[in-house]
Design a protein around this motif. Structure first.
Motif, PDB file in Angstrom:
ATOM      1  N   ARG A 261       0.822  -1.213   0.000  1.00 32.76           N
ATOM      2  CA  ARG A 261       0.000   0.000   0.000  1.00 32.76           C
ATOM      3  C   ARG A 261       0.853   1.258   0.000  1.00 32.76           C
ATOM      4  O   ARG A 261       0.572   2.208  -0.722  1.00 32.76           O
ATOM      5  N   GLN A 262       1.919   1.280   0.817  1.00 29.99           N
ATOM      6  CA  GLN A 262       2.764   2.476   0.879  1.00 29.99           C
ATOM      7  C   GLN A 262       3.445   2.735  -0.466  1.00 29.99           C
ATOM      8  O   GLN A 262       3.554   3.874  -0.905  1.00 29.99           O
ATOM      9  N   GLU A 263       3.904   1.663  -1.107  1.00 36.44           N
ATOM     10  CA  GLU A 263       4.537   1.822  -2.416  1.00 36.44           C
ATOM     11  C   GLU A 263       3.549   2.362  -3.439  1.00 36.44           C
ATOM     12  O   GLU A 263       3.895   3.231  -4.251  1.00 36.44           O
ATOM     13  N   ARG A 264       2.313   1.850  -3.421  1.00 37.60           N
ATOM     14  CA  ARG A 264       1.288   2.342  -4.353  1.00 37.60           C
ATOM     15  C   ARG A 264       1.020   3.818  -4.113  1.00 37.60           C
ATOM     16  O   ARG A 264       0.849   4.597  -5.058  1.00 37.60           O
ATOM     17  N   ALA A 265       0.973   4.201  -2.829  1.00 36.19           N
ATOM     18  CA  ALA A 265       0.724   5.604  -2.497  1.00 36.19           C
ATOM     19  C   ALA A 265       1.847   6.496  -3.020  1.00 36.19           C
ATOM     20  O   ALA A 265       1.602   7.595  -3.542  1.00 36.19           O
ATOM     21  N   GLU A 266       3.093   6.018  -2.900  1.00 33.43           N
ATOM     22  CA  GLU A 266       4.234   6.805  -3.378  1.00 33.43           C
ATOM     23  C   GLU A 266       4.211   6.937  -4.892  1.00 33.43           C
ATOM     24  O   GLU A 266       4.515   8.001  -5.441  1.00 33.43           O
ATOM     25  N   VAL A 267       3.850   5.847  -5.579  1.00 34.17           N
ATOM     26  CA  VAL A 267       3.763   5.888  -7.040  1.00 34.17           C
ATOM     27  C   VAL A 267       2.664   6.863  -7.477  1.00 34.17           C
ATOM     28  O   VAL A 267       2.847   7.656  -8.417  1.00 34.17           O
ATOM     29  N   THR A 268       1.520   6.808  -6.792  1.00 32.00           N
ATOM     30  CA  THR A 268       0.414   7.709  -7.130  1.00 32.00           C
ATOM     31  C   THR A 268       0.787   9.158  -6.882  1.00 32.00           C
ATOM     32  O   THR A 268       0.514  10.040  -7.703  1.00 32.00           O
ATOM     33  N   ARG A 269       1.435   9.417  -5.753  1.00 32.36           N
ATOM     34  CA  ARG A 269       1.840  10.795  -5.441  1.00 32.36           C
ATOM     35  C   ARG A 269       2.814  11.321  -6.494  1.00 32.36           C
ATOM     36  O   ARG A 269       2.707  12.470  -6.936  1.00 32.36           O
ATOM     37  N   ALA A 270       3.769  10.474  -6.908  1.00 28.77           N
ATOM     38  CA  ALA A 270       4.718  10.888  -7.934  1.00 28.77           C
ATOM     39  C   ALA A 270       4.006  11.173  -9.256  1.00 28.77           C
ATOM     40  O   ALA A 270       4.330  12.143  -9.957  1.00 28.77           O
ATOM     41  N   ALA A 271       3.014  10.345  -9.605  1.00 29.44           N
ATOM     42  CA  ALA A 271       2.256  10.558 -10.847  1.00 29.44           C
ATOM     43  C   ALA A 271       1.499  11.879 -10.794  1.00 29.44           C
ATOM     44  O   ALA A 271       1.413  12.607 -11.795  1.00 29.44           O
ATOM     45  N   ILE A 272       0.943  12.189  -9.629  1.00 33.04           N
ATOM     46  CA  ILE A 272       0.215  13.453  -9.472  1.00 33.04           C
ATOM     47  C   ILE A 272       1.163  14.642  -9.629  1.00 33.04           C
ATOM     48  O   ILE A 272       0.857  15.618 -10.327  1.00 33.04           O
ATOM     49  N   LEU A 273       2.329  14.564  -8.986  1.00 35.25           N
ATOM     50  CA  LEU A 273       3.293  15.661  -9.092  1.00 35.25           C
ATOM     51  C   LEU A 273       3.787  15.828 -10.531  1.00 35.25           C
ATOM     52  O   LEU A 273       3.910  16.959 -11.017  1.00 35.25           O
ATOM     53  N   ASP A 274       4.048  14.719 -11.211  1.00 35.58           N
ATOM     54  CA  ASP A 274       4.500  14.811 -12.599  1.00 35.58           C
ATOM     55  C   ASP A 274       3.404  15.389 -13.488  1.00 35.58           C
ATOM     56  O   ASP A 274       3.669  16.240 -14.359  1.00 35.58           O
ATOM     57  N   GLY A 275       2.157  14.927 -13.290  1.00 39.00           N
ATOM     58  CA  GLY A 275       1.048  15.453 -14.086  1.00 39.00           C
ATOM     59  C   GLY A 275       0.819  16.927 -13.818  1.00 39.00           C
ATOM     60  O   GLY A 275       0.593  17.719 -14.743  1.00 39.00           O
ATOM     61  N   ALA A 276       0.878  17.311 -12.542  1.00 38.01           N
ATOM     62  CA  ALA A 276       0.702  18.720 -12.185  1.00 38.01           C
ATOM     63  C   ALA A 276       1.818  19.567 -12.787  1.00 38.01           C
ATOM     64  O   ALA A 276       1.574  20.675 -13.286  1.00 38.01           O
TER      65      ALA A 276
ATOM     66  N   ARG B 199       3.557  18.999 -15.533  1.00 40.40           N
ATOM     67  CA  ARG B 199       3.339  19.167 -16.980  1.00 40.40           C
ATOM     68  C   ARG B 199       2.238  20.196 -17.249  1.00 40.40           C
ATOM     69  O   ARG B 199       2.362  21.034 -18.154  1.00 40.40           O
ATOM     70  N   ALA B 200       1.169  20.133 -16.448  1.00 40.05           N
ATOM     71  CA  ALA B 200       0.060  21.074 -16.644  1.00 40.05           C
ATOM     72  C   ALA B 200       0.475  22.500 -16.301  1.00 40.05           C
ATOM     73  O   ALA B 200       0.206  23.439 -17.055  1.00 40.05           O
ATOM     74  N   PHE B 201       1.141  22.677 -15.161  1.00 40.62           N
ATOM     75  CA  PHE B 201       1.573  24.015 -14.754  1.00 40.62           C
ATOM     76  C   PHE B 201       2.609  24.575 -15.723  1.00 40.62           C
ATOM     77  O   PHE B 201       2.608  25.772 -16.037  1.00 40.62           O
ATOM     78  N   ASP B 202       3.517  23.721 -16.184  1.00 37.49           N
ATOM     79  CA  ASP B 202       4.559  24.170 -17.112  1.00 37.49           C
ATOM     80  C   ASP B 202       3.941  24.652 -18.425  1.00 37.49           C
ATOM     81  O   ASP B 202       4.403  25.619 -19.027  1.00 37.49           O
TER      82      ASP B 202
ATOM     83  N   GLY C  85      -3.929  29.150 -15.280  1.00 36.42           N
ATOM     84  CA  GLY C  85      -4.567  28.514 -16.425  1.00 36.42           C
ATOM     85  C   GLY C  85      -4.792  27.022 -16.247  1.00 36.42           C
ATOM     86  O   GLY C  85      -5.297  26.353 -17.150  1.00 36.42           O
ATOM     87  N   THR C  86      -4.425  26.497 -15.079  1.00 33.20           N
ATOM     88  CA  THR C  86      -4.540  25.064 -14.811  1.00 33.20           C
ATOM     89  C   THR C  86      -5.596  24.806 -13.753  1.00 33.20           C
ATOM     90  O   THR C  86      -5.627  25.475 -12.710  1.00 33.20           O
ATOM     91  N   THR C  87      -6.458  23.834 -13.999  1.00 31.42           N
ATOM     92  CA  THR C  87      -7.471  23.426 -13.018  1.00 31.42           C
ATOM     93  C   THR C  87      -7.095  22.072 -12.429  1.00 31.42           C
ATOM     94  O   THR C  87      -6.261  21.340 -12.984  1.00 31.42           O
ATOM     95  N   LEU C  88      -7.749  21.713 -11.327  1.00 35.72           N
ATOM     96  CA  LEU C  88      -7.521  20.390 -10.754  1.00 35.72           C
ATOM     97  C   LEU C  88      -7.950  19.303 -11.734  1.00 35.72           C
ATOM     98  O   LEU C  88      -7.349  18.226 -11.783  1.00 35.72           O
ATOM     99  N   GLY C  89      -8.980  19.583 -12.520  1.00 38.71           N
ATOM    100  CA  GLY C  89      -9.401  18.635 -13.545  1.00 38.71           C
ATOM    101  C   GLY C  89      -8.311  18.390 -14.575  1.00 38.71           C
ATOM    102  O   GLY C  89      -8.106  17.252 -15.020  1.00 38.71           O
ATOM    103  N   ASP C  90      -7.599  19.455 -14.946  1.00 33.20           N
ATOM    104  CA  ASP C  90      -6.478  19.308 -15.881  1.00 33.20           C
ATOM    105  C   ASP C  90      -5.398  18.404 -15.292  1.00 33.20           C
ATOM    106  O   ASP C  90      -4.826  17.557 -15.984  1.00 33.20           O
ATOM    107  N   ILE C  91      -5.135  18.582 -14.006  1.00 31.87           N
ATOM    108  CA  ILE C  91      -4.086  17.807 -13.342  1.00 31.87           C
ATOM    109  C   ILE C  91      -4.491  16.337 -13.233  1.00 31.87           C
ATOM    110  O   ILE C  91      -3.680  15.435 -13.483  1.00 31.87           O
ATOM    111  N   VAL C  92      -5.749  16.084 -12.875  1.00 33.94           N
ATOM    112  CA  VAL C  92      -6.258  14.712 -12.798  1.00 33.94           C
ATOM    113  C   VAL C  92      -6.104  14.018 -14.145  1.00 33.94           C
ATOM    114  O   VAL C  92      -5.628  12.875 -14.233  1.00 33.94           O
ATOM    115  N   LYS C  93      -6.470  14.708 -15.210  1.00 39.76           N
ATOM    116  CA  LYS C  93      -6.372  14.131 -16.548  1.00 39.76           C
ATOM    117  C   LYS C  93      -4.923  13.883 -16.936  1.00 39.76           C
ATOM    118  O   LYS C  93      -4.579  12.815 -17.473  1.00 39.76           O
ATOM    119  N   GLU C  94      -4.047  14.834 -16.672  1.00 36.83           N
ATOM    120  CA  GLU C  94      -2.638  14.720 -17.047  1.00 36.83           C
ATOM    121  C   GLU C  94      -1.947  13.618 -16.245  1.00 36.83           C
ATOM    122  O   GLU C  94      -1.079  12.907 -16.763  1.00 36.83           O
TER     123      GLU C  94
END
Length: 214
Positions: free
Chosen positions: A3-18, A20-23, A29-38
């Motif tokens: 579970r902890q490993e899955r949480a770390e992978v998910t957190r990293a995916a969120i940061l990477d997606g965010a 890309r969206a912010f960049d 110009g970025t919404t939470l919906g944009d970040i979820v999708k990215e």
């Protein structure tokens, strides 16, 4: 996967997606919906790790400060450490979307919500600590104020990387950072010690840049 490993992978995916969206679109110009999708995650997963867009943005900004400070390595602190920090940042701005997003977020948030000075003051204090150590060991000229020099370096390099983004997509930033140091070092370093420092970065930093190019 635990579970902890899955949480770390998910957190990293969120940061990477965010990142890309912010960049691409900036903070406003970025919404939470944009970040979820990215990021390719659910909104529930995003909220499990981050309570708001602001918290996500702050997490990306804080990643700039993963560079060890002088207290972590007193022997490595000094003028060359400051040179290498800027070269490392120059390389990461080209290679790492999280770093690019963090830099853009500081500027974007200041433009709409008032001045966001904390990232700049943290960088100034980090560089000042290195320069104080350099002055103590006799590398920095005795009449130079480490705090003023640190502020000048941060301001000069901030402008340099912004102009480099416009002019070359930051592809020339490492060379421009070297030129900045070639012009600045004679003004702040004791002349007899000037030959100790490499404006292009230390051997270790130069090797990392070579590997990145290859």
């Amino acid at each position: 996967m635990a579970r902890q490993e899955r949480a770390e992978v998910t957190r990293a995916a969120i940061l990477d997606g965010a990142a890309r969206a912010f960049d691409a679109e900036g903070y406003h110009g970025t919404t939470l919906g944009d970040i979820v999708k990215e990021a390719g995650v659910t909104k529930g997963a995003l909220y499990f790790h981050f309570s708001s867009k602001e918290e996500l943005a702050q997490a990306l900004i804080d990643e700039q400060f993963s560079v060890p400070g002088p207290a972590a390595d007193p022997e490595g602190a000094g003028v060359q450490a400051v040179i290498d920090i800027l070269h490392m940042m120059a390389r990461q701005l080209v290679e790492d979307v999280r770093v690019r997003a963090g830099i853009r977020l500081v500027i974007d948030r200041s433009s709409k919500t008032g001045i966001v000075s904390e990232p700049y003051t943290r960088w100034i204090e980090l560089l000042k600590a290195h320069l104080v150590r350099a002055q103590e060991r006799g590398d920095l000229k005795p009449d130079v104020d480490p705090g003023q020099v640190a502020r000048l370096i941060v301001g000069s390099w901030t402008g340099l990387q912004l102009s480099s983004q416009v002019l070359s997509g930051r592809q020339e930033l490492s060379a421009e950072t070297t030129l900045m140091w070639e012009m600045l070092l004679p003004s702040i370093v004791v002349p007899r010690r000037l030959g100790r420092f490499r404006p292009e970065g230390s051997v270790e930093e130069a090797a990392r840049e070579l590997v990145a190019v290859e």
